[in-house]
Scaffold this motif. Sequence first.
Motif, PDB file in Angstrom:
ATOM      1  N   UNK A   4       0.782  -1.137  -0.026  1.00  0.00           N
ATOM      2  CA  UNK A   4      -0.077   0.134  -0.221  1.00  0.00           C
ATOM      3  C   UNK A   4       0.962   1.143  -0.009  1.00  0.00           C
ATOM      4  N   UNK A   5       0.429   2.322  -0.383  1.00  0.00           N
ATOM      5  CA  UNK A   5       1.191   3.538  -0.693  1.00  0.00           C
ATOM      6  C   UNK A   5       0.806   4.513   0.419  1.00  0.00           C
ATOM      7  N   UNK A   6      -0.013   4.295   1.503  1.00  0.00           N
ATOM      8  CA  UNK A   6       0.022   5.035   2.679  1.00  0.00           C
ATOM      9  C   UNK A   6       1.187   4.803   3.394  1.00  0.00           C
ATOM     10  N   UNK A  57      -2.007  -0.964  -8.713  1.00  0.00           N
ATOM     11  CA  UNK A  57      -2.864  -0.012  -8.901  1.00  0.00           C
ATOM     12  C   UNK A  57      -3.274   1.037  -7.494  1.00  0.00           C
ATOM     13  N   UNK A  58      -2.260   0.841  -6.285  1.00  0.00           N
ATOM     14  CA  UNK A  58      -2.303   1.694  -5.201  1.00  0.00           C
ATOM     15  C   UNK A  58      -1.021   2.918  -5.878  1.00  0.00           C
ATOM     16  N   UNK A  69      -2.230  10.443  -2.390  1.00  0.00           N
ATOM     17  CA  UNK A  69      -2.185   8.868  -2.574  1.00  0.00           C
ATOM     18  C   UNK A  69      -3.495   8.443  -3.010  1.00  0.00           C
ATOM     19  N   UNK A  70      -3.503   7.172  -3.618  1.00  0.00           N
ATOM     20  CA  UNK A  70      -4.726   6.522  -4.139  1.00  0.00           C
ATOM     21  C   UNK A  70      -4.790   5.171  -3.718  1.00  0.00           C
ATOM     22  N   UNK A  71      -5.858   4.651  -2.998  1.00  0.00           N
ATOM     23  CA  UNK A  71      -5.752   3.439  -2.278  1.00  0.00           C
ATOM     24  C   UNK A  71      -6.936   2.687  -3.477  1.00  0.00           C
ATOM     25  N   UNK A  81      -1.989  10.563   8.161  1.00  0.00           N
ATOM     26  CA  UNK A  81      -2.945  10.669   6.876  1.00  0.00           C
ATOM     27  C   UNK A  81      -4.310  10.308   7.517  1.00  0.00           C
ATOM     28  N   UNK A  82      -4.909  11.189   8.178  1.00  0.00           N
ATOM     29  CA  UNK A  82      -5.965  11.044   9.038  1.00  0.00           C
ATOM     30  C   UNK A  82      -6.991  12.098   8.637  1.00  0.00           C
TER      31      UNK A  82
END
Length: 525
Positions: free
Chosen positions: A371-373, A454-455, A466-468, A485-486
């Motif tokens: 994941x990109x977070x 696709x993240x 950022x895209x989830x 990231x909240x």
Amino acid sequence: MISNLLRCISYAFICLIITAVAQAAEPDKSTQRPNIILIMCDDMGWSDLGCYGGEVQTPNLDQMAREGLRFTQFYNNAVCWTTRASLVTGLYPRYPRPLLTKNMVTLGEVMQQAGYQTALSGKWHLGRTDTTHPVYRGFEDYYGLLDGCCNFFDPYYQDPKYKWGITGDGHRFFAKNTTRITEFPDDFYTTDAFTDHAIEQIKGYAKSDQPFFLHLCYTAPHYPLHAKPQDIAKYKGRYAAGWEALRDERYQRQLKMGLVDPQWKLPARDPESADWEKDKYPRDWQQRRMEVYAAMIDCMDQNIGRLMATLKETGVDDNTIVLFLSDNGPDASEPGGANPKQQPGPKEYYTTCGPSWAFPQNTPFRRFKTWMHEGGISTPLIVRWPGHVTPNSLTKQPAHIIDVMPTCIELAQTNYPEKFDGHKIIPVEGKSMLPVFQGETREPHASLFWELRNNQAVRQGKWKLVADRTINRWELYDLEQDRTETNDLAAHYPERVTKMKAAWQKWAEKTGVANEKHQRGKQIP
């Protein structure tokens, strides 16, 4: 009496001359090129080490941190093979695969060309053809695993009762240079074996005036969860309070250590993580998963202690820079599903930590491997270089895995080639971190980019878009105010979102990401 005095004066004068000549013959250590040891572990969380707020016993890495520099914003590529490709090339991953081609030059090749002795011990995971095998890409000596993971006690082991996990027939490609190894001694354990090989190389290299570059790649703490009973015993009952309590505990230590900003909110429990109080699995089995994971990191730290002792024993410690990092955040996957019948620890069983334990391993960040977070792309980075790096220092300057290659190039006092072995080479995309090591402020990257399954993400200054893939939407965060990231600000800054999306798309087209099969028909709006 006078003659005796004259003899003493003459003797003293001769001694001074001899000393001066000897000193003149010694190399100037301020300009001497350092040995470089680059240690990478596998699937370890940002908060697992003691020096990053963890409770796992890591005295040797903690000592490295006390004697060196810790990064708080160092980024990887979120998964094993893309991170390793960027590390050895100084480039973002290119598509379609393979990620290592003839128009890329590797760290091994550049360092070897600069006159360094080169060796690789441990996991490679970038191929085993004549264009991708480490011995054909600049590493004079190789010992380790060419695949992504293996049984820690016997890499050729297969248990017919458990088909899931270690892929295919269960047999992995373990090798000494190009010779495959299929038999292992009864006391074999990969973490020990990789260190043994690295120590052997150091002892040999230390006898030469030629500097060395050693890349040591542990598979710990990547699944399967395998550890020695004596290491597991240290953590018996340590995780009885569960993953949510562990996350809170680590967060409080990080605050006291100055690793995180108090204004950053601690995110809620990850959506993939279970509620400890309502968890349906047996408590002792859940605890055991984390106990074994901790034991794997503990054993790795013990081995790093052996390695550091070897540097002192061979007399090369003062002129050796050691870097330690992880290839991505912790793994939340459970190939084959969670199965309490599989006991974490012994070689006969295969299991993982799962998302619930991956959740506190990344305290205080969101998400994990792939994941990109921040939880997927953040890694500890410790740099120890006696006499050059300020002891017990922290830097908040952002850096990326593509920066390792240009850093090593500057340390080796060499250049990144335009051509190599008859091929025109893609220009390096990273920037040297040497100014940061020396306590200076480095001009940051204008943009940093990520994509995997696709993240997607792009960082520009304090801003991160950022895209989830699960929610199919771009989110915007101010990482100075909110690195956890909240607070999504995308609706408040639509022009910034548009600008950063365009930058990401341009990068995706340059690297081939935009044309990847898994991307087609699924562009994030």
